[in-house]
Design an enzyme around this catalytic site. Sequence first.
Site, mmCIF file in Angstrom:
data_model
loop_
_atom_site.group_PDB
_atom_site.id
_atom_site.type_symbol
_atom_site.label_atom_id
_atom_site.label_comp_id
_atom_site.label_asym_id
_atom_site.label_seq_id
_atom_site.Cartn_x
_atom_site.Cartn_y
_atom_site.Cartn_z
ATOM 1 N N ASP A 73 -3.029 -11.156 -1.748
ATOM 2 C CA ASP A 73 -3.376 -10.497 -0.626
ATOM 3 C C ASP A 73 -5.152 -9.253 -0.237
ATOM 4 O O ASP A 73 -5.778 -9.411 -1.612
ATOM 5 C CB ASP A 73 -2.254 -8.706 0.098
ATOM 6 C CG ASP A 73 -2.549 -8.388 1.466
ATOM 7 O OD1 ASP A 73 -1.861 -8.753 1.601
ATOM 8 O OD2 ASP A 73 -3.765 -7.307 1.648
ATOM 9 N N HIS A 94 -6.389 -7.318 0.463
ATOM 10 C CA HIS A 94 -6.492 -6.153 -0.012
ATOM 11 C C HIS A 94 -5.526 -5.339 -1.552
ATOM 12 O O HIS A 94 -5.317 -6.166 -2.222
ATOM 13 C CB HIS A 94 -6.245 -4.964 0.718
ATOM 14 C CG HIS A 94 -6.667 -4.887 2.373
ATOM 15 N ND1 HIS A 94 -6.283 -5.711 2.859
ATOM 16 C CD2 HIS A 94 -7.689 -4.687 2.832
ATOM 17 C CE1 HIS A 94 -6.421 -5.659 4.248
ATOM 18 N NE2 HIS A 94 -7.682 -5.409 3.958
ATOM 19 N N HIS A 152 0.945 -1.202 -0.101
ATOM 20 C CA HIS A 152 0.139 -0.285 -0.033
ATOM 21 C C HIS A 152 0.707 1.422 -0.130
ATOM 22 O O HIS A 152 0.213 2.766 -0.260
ATOM 23 C CB HIS A 152 -1.001 0.287 1.378
ATOM 24 C CG HIS A 152 -2.216 -0.825 1.150
ATOM 25 N ND1 HIS A 152 -3.009 -1.263 -0.143
ATOM 26 C CD2 HIS A 152 -2.215 -1.882 2.217
ATOM 27 C CE1 HIS A 152 -3.641 -2.336 -0.236
ATOM 28 N NE2 HIS A 152 -2.828 -2.708 1.859
ATOM 29 N N ASP A 168 -5.192 -12.796 4.407
ATOM 30 C CA ASP A 168 -5.735 -11.938 4.688
ATOM 31 C C ASP A 168 -7.086 -12.439 4.381
ATOM 32 O O ASP A 168 -8.378 -11.621 4.913
ATOM 33 C CB ASP A 168 -5.949 -10.306 4.979
ATOM 34 C CG ASP A 168 -4.558 -9.751 4.190
ATOM 35 O OD1 ASP A 168 -4.570 -10.122 3.316
ATOM 36 O OD2 ASP A 168 -4.717 -8.444 4.494
HETATM 37 ZN ZN LIG Z 1 -4.070 -7.315 3.034
#
Ligand SMILES: [Zn+2]
Length: 378
Positions: free
Chosen positions: A171, A173, A136, A260
């Site tokens: 992931d 996200h 990120h 996750d």
């Molecule tokens: Zn994540």
Amino acid sequence: MATKKAVFVYSSELEKYSYPSEHPFNTIRARKTRKILNSMGLLSGGGRGELAPVPAERTVLKKFHSARYLHALKRASAGHWEAEALGMGIGTQDCPVFKGLYEYAVLATGATIVGARKILSGDVHVAFNPSGGYHHAGPEKASGFCYINDVALACMVLAEQAKRVLYLDVDVHHGDGVAYALYDRSDVMTISFHQNPRTLFPGTGLEDEIGEGEGKGYCVNVPLPVGTYDQAYMKAFEAIAVPLMKAYNPDVIVFELGADALAGDPLANLYLTNNTYAEIIHHLLSFETPILATGGGGYNMENTVRAWALAWSILAGADSHQELSHAVGGVMLESTEWQGGLYDRALAVTEQQRNAVEPAIEAVTRKIKKNIFPIHGL
Ligand SMILES: [Zn+2]
């Protein structure tokens, strides 16, 4: 695989640093993964070994991050609070300031970079840094528990050596920092599978974000509905990622293995087991292309550690090891205590879940095939 080398990148030096205790990101996960693998005898023999990281050089960090940002990060890490830093996301609830955060971020990034360099040198076929995957972080922005974007930097370092890089991010996200860092480039293809951003941080990564300029068609986003389960995920992976990877024909794969997306993660809402990660890794290995893998998210500690230990075992060619067998534990135990080895047991999927998930995934797959496949002659 037995003759090819795989290195697990870790050092106890990384254990000196930790996010504040109430923060969900736990640096202990890498140590626990190493501990399990070591106890199983999977860090040595059969072409497997360990590699200690060195801090990433400033010249490397500056390939992506601004001098102003690195300076602010370093100052904050040493205990100097400045309002300017907060404007860059440093010192927020998600990206708190803690002692030594700069040294930690630089060392964890260095672990990914040494893996990339080992691959470039031809010495190893697989490198895994469970302390990496900070997808990120932006050029001048700490975001989503990430300060320095080791994976974007690794893609850049590899691409500089005229390598065609495939960045695959599983992931839960959206891998926004990496996708936007390379948005106009065709020498790195980014593919991110993630929970639909309408229901999860960071709010980007819909299927219509496909790159721009030379990079058009080289940024692939696969948003997945809440409740996505193994079979639905693999169907999307096989329909989208596999043909694109074959068409792109990368020299090297950078694999962000956030855990996750597993069922039971406290910060997200997908419903996968680590059997999906295992299947994906088998697909990646079938390309016979070097793989630089990193950790990432994963906030259910036990599930994350088991997923990463399993991932390493397969990446490093130890999949036939008896302890990994899910058939043994899967039928043996009725109790809630899972002792089936590293593989998760299969999860039951309800009819209602199927009816909600499948049409959404089919719609996304259709759009990606329409918008991106023709660019690659598919
Ligand atoms: Zn994540």
